[in-house]
Design an enzyme around this catalytic site. Structure first.
Site, short mmCIF file in Angstrom:
data_model
loop_
_atom_site.label_atom_id
_atom_site.label_comp_id
_atom_site.label_asym_id
_atom_site.label_seq_id
_atom_site.Cartn_x
_atom_site.Cartn_y
_atom_site.Cartn_z
N LYS B 81 0.84 -1.21 0.00
CA LYS B 81 0.00 0.00 0.00
C LYS B 81 0.87 1.25 0.00
O LYS B 81 1.95 1.28 0.61
CB LYS B 81 -0.88 -0.03 1.25
CG LYS B 81 -1.98 1.03 1.30
CD LYS B 81 -2.87 0.82 2.51
CE LYS B 81 -4.00 1.86 2.57
NZ LYS B 81 -4.87 1.66 3.74
N SER B 156 -9.76 1.83 2.84
CA SER B 156 -8.87 2.61 2.02
C SER B 156 -7.84 1.76 1.27
O SER B 156 -7.15 2.27 0.39
CB SER B 156 -8.14 3.66 2.86
OG SER B 156 -7.38 3.04 3.85
N SER B 180 -10.06 -0.65 6.99
CA SER B 180 -9.47 -0.45 5.67
C SER B 180 -8.75 -1.62 5.04
O SER B 180 -8.32 -1.52 3.89
CB SER B 180 -8.54 0.77 5.69
OG SER B 180 -9.31 1.93 5.82
#
Lengths: 97, 476
Positions: B81, B156, B180
């Site tokens: 990420k 997210s 997330s």
């Protein structure tokens, strides 16, 4: 609960510029969000469970002061390379006052 | 050149194949690079594919050829990420304010993965500064759900979930502050784990809400999640909030699984409800006891979270002022520099949450909002501790759907922030309490959208999650 002036004040405190149109939208959004989070008023808490007494199961952790502080692997050159404005070995900033 | 079946690949099978010599790490990485070339322009799951991926793979092949015994992550292609630092690589948290920022050190989790010999394929798209539940808040465009390109992948960690769900990586790392990792894993039909707070170091993770954040794995199956978790977990002297993970011995064959019916009943999409009910039947068939429980204060979790998280974020994001790193917009004076840099560098959702956080922490409102939220957080934590107390007739696990709805359409929930926040309702409690939770695929809707079930265990109960997760995924 929250008005346009509050939003402008908060944005100023947070050092964030927002446009006039954004001020209107944010006022509406925050009014809605604050309305929702205010339902915490219904939660069974009291002054007994105030901030100072909460997190009872969590402890503070500190480290000894004599540890070598240059262990993170970042070099001065590497860090300076990321700064938008440098002067020699220093990060250059506008006057604070 | 082997024709590798990426769809059915797992970390274990890939490792075994490479050890057997079915294919090299380079060939495996190439297979993923080829798939990325085909699909990423459409999905926008990767913000950047690393040019040195093949070179990384070559190093592993060399070591293996030299007779080094490498297992089980060596040569495994992984995506990271965009808010996790890899030294020398851009890490932007999907924000314009860090668009050209190069990390000056490795996150601890990255260091551990480097030691294990993974191949880093690239950095994945996310909601800007992890603020969002759909990856639509990225400054670099949304990511599409690989199962249905009109839908969001969740957020997210939407990019990280989409790459695993779409076979653009064998596994990935995401971060989870209010769901997330778990929510996008559920939306993309893959496994996502948020472990006990502190078990994975946050050193090198761009902080959103420091008391809630955890890095975790997103994988094809539970075994892969376990492998990845056990590699990245561990106390880290660079993260004072980290702690040593624990294993659970003697996991009962018959588990007591609690369903908080007072909490789960509301606002469920009918297909989610039906799927959840059949999942409960699966658990019963596996021989476990499924019991109705009452967690009356869980309903305050979301309100509590949306005070604490913006408060902590407003503090953590203050550092992005265009002075030491990142975007710098020139103003008339220093204050103007700050106003303009943040005004133009941060997207609207980020500014919304910072302003909200500033408000709830400000004089006159601190006790009413932040103070109350801290107390409610303690209440929720105690509620979990009580329900998991076996001596008081508690349960081994709590189970809920991961999300109240399947993946929604791109653009569907962007008008009203509160609508988006409500998607987090089942995932935030675990972050508030610090307990571990895993999302495991539980089926699909009529139109083919993945659904997920979430198991929550007591603090340090990851092994119980792995056990039930494996049993469940084999039966579904």
């Amino acid at each position: 609960m929250i008005n346009r002036e509050d939003i402008a004040n908060m944005a100023n405190l947070a050092r964030i510029e927002i446009s006039e149109a954004e001020k209107d939208k944010l006022t509406k959004d925050l009014e809605s969000i604050l309305g929702y989070v205010s339902e915490l008023d219904q939660a069974p808490i009291s002054s007994e469970t105030a901030v100072s007494k909460s997190f009872s199961s969590v402890i503070n952790v500190t480290r000894k002061d004599d540890e070598d502080i240059n262990e993170t692997g970042s070099s001065r050159e590497g860090l300076l390379a990321e700064a938008p404005s440098v002067s020699g070995d220093h990060v250059k900033v506008k006057p604070v006052f | 050149m082997a024709n590798i079946d990426l769809k059915n690949l797992t970390i274990t099978s890939a490792s075994e194949s490479m050890i057997r010599g079915d294919y090299t790490a380079r060939e495996l990485t190439q297979a993923y690079l080829d798939k990325i070339k085909e699909d990423n322009e459409n999905l926008n799951a990767y913000l950047e594919v690393f040019e040195d991926a093949l070179a990384q793979a070559d190093k592993i092949d060399k070591r293996r050829k030299a007779g080094e015994n490498l297992f089980p992550l060596a040569g495994v292609p992984i995506a990271i990420k965009d808010n996790i630092l890899i030294k020398g690589k851009v890490a932007s948290s999907a924000s314009k304010i860090l668009a050209n920022y190069h990390a000056t050190y490795d996150a601890t989790v990255v260091e551990k993965l480097k030691e294990a010999g993974v191949v880093f394929l690239g950095r994945t798209n996310m909601d800007e500064f992890a603020m969002g539940g759909s990856t639509e808040n990225s400054a670099f465009g949304p990511t599409k759900n690989p199962h249905d390109n009109t839908k969001v992948p969740g957020g997210s960690s939407g990019g990280s979930a989409a790459v695993v769900g779409g076979d653009l990586a064998l596994a990935s790392l995401g971060s989870d502050t209010g769901g997330s990792i778990r929510q996008p894993a559920s939306f993309c039909g893959v496994v996502g784990l948020k472990s006990t707070y502190g078990t994975v170091s946050r050193f090198g993770l761009m902080a959103m809400a420091s008391s809630l954040d955890q890095i975790g794995p997103i994988t094809k199956n539970v075994t892969d999640a376990e492998i990845l978790y056990k590699t990245i977990a561990g106390q880290d002297k660079n993260d004072a909030t980290s702690t040593e993970p624990k294993s659970v011995d003697n996991i009962p064959t018959k588990l007591v699984i609690g369903v908080p019916t007072d909490f789960v009943g509301h606002g469920l999409d009918p297909e989610v409800k039906a799927n959840f009910e059949s999942s409960l039947e699966v658990l019963k068939k596996l021989g476990h006891e499924v019991r109705e429980i009452s967690l009356p204060n869980l309903k305050y979790s979301l309100a509590c979270y949306y005070i604490l998280m913006p408060a902590e974020s407003s503090s953590n994001l203050a550092r992005f002022d265009g002075v030491r790193f990142g975007l710098h917009i020139d103003g008339e004076n220093l204050l103007d520099d700050y106003m303009k840099t943040k005004g133009q560098g941060f997207g609207l959702e980020v500014r919304r949450r910072i302003i909200l956080g500033t408000y709830v922490l400000s004089a006159g409102y601190y006790d009413a909002f932040y103070g109350k939220a801290c107390s409610v957080r303690d209440l929720i934590r105690s509620e979990y501790q009580n329900i998991f107390d076996k001596e008081k007739g508690g349960v081994d696990l709590v189970v809920t759907p991961t999300t109240p709805t399947p993946a929604f359409s791109i653009g569907e929930k962007t008008a009203d922030p509160l609508q988006m926040y409500l998607e987090d309702i089942f995932t935030v409690p675990a972050n508030l309490a610090g307990v571990p939770a895993i999302s495991v695929p539980s089926g699909k809707t009529g139109s083919g959208l993945p659904l997920g079930i979430q198991f929550t265990a007591p603090h340090f109960g990851e092994d119980i999650l792995f056990s039930i997760g494996k049993q469940f995924e084999q039966s579904v």
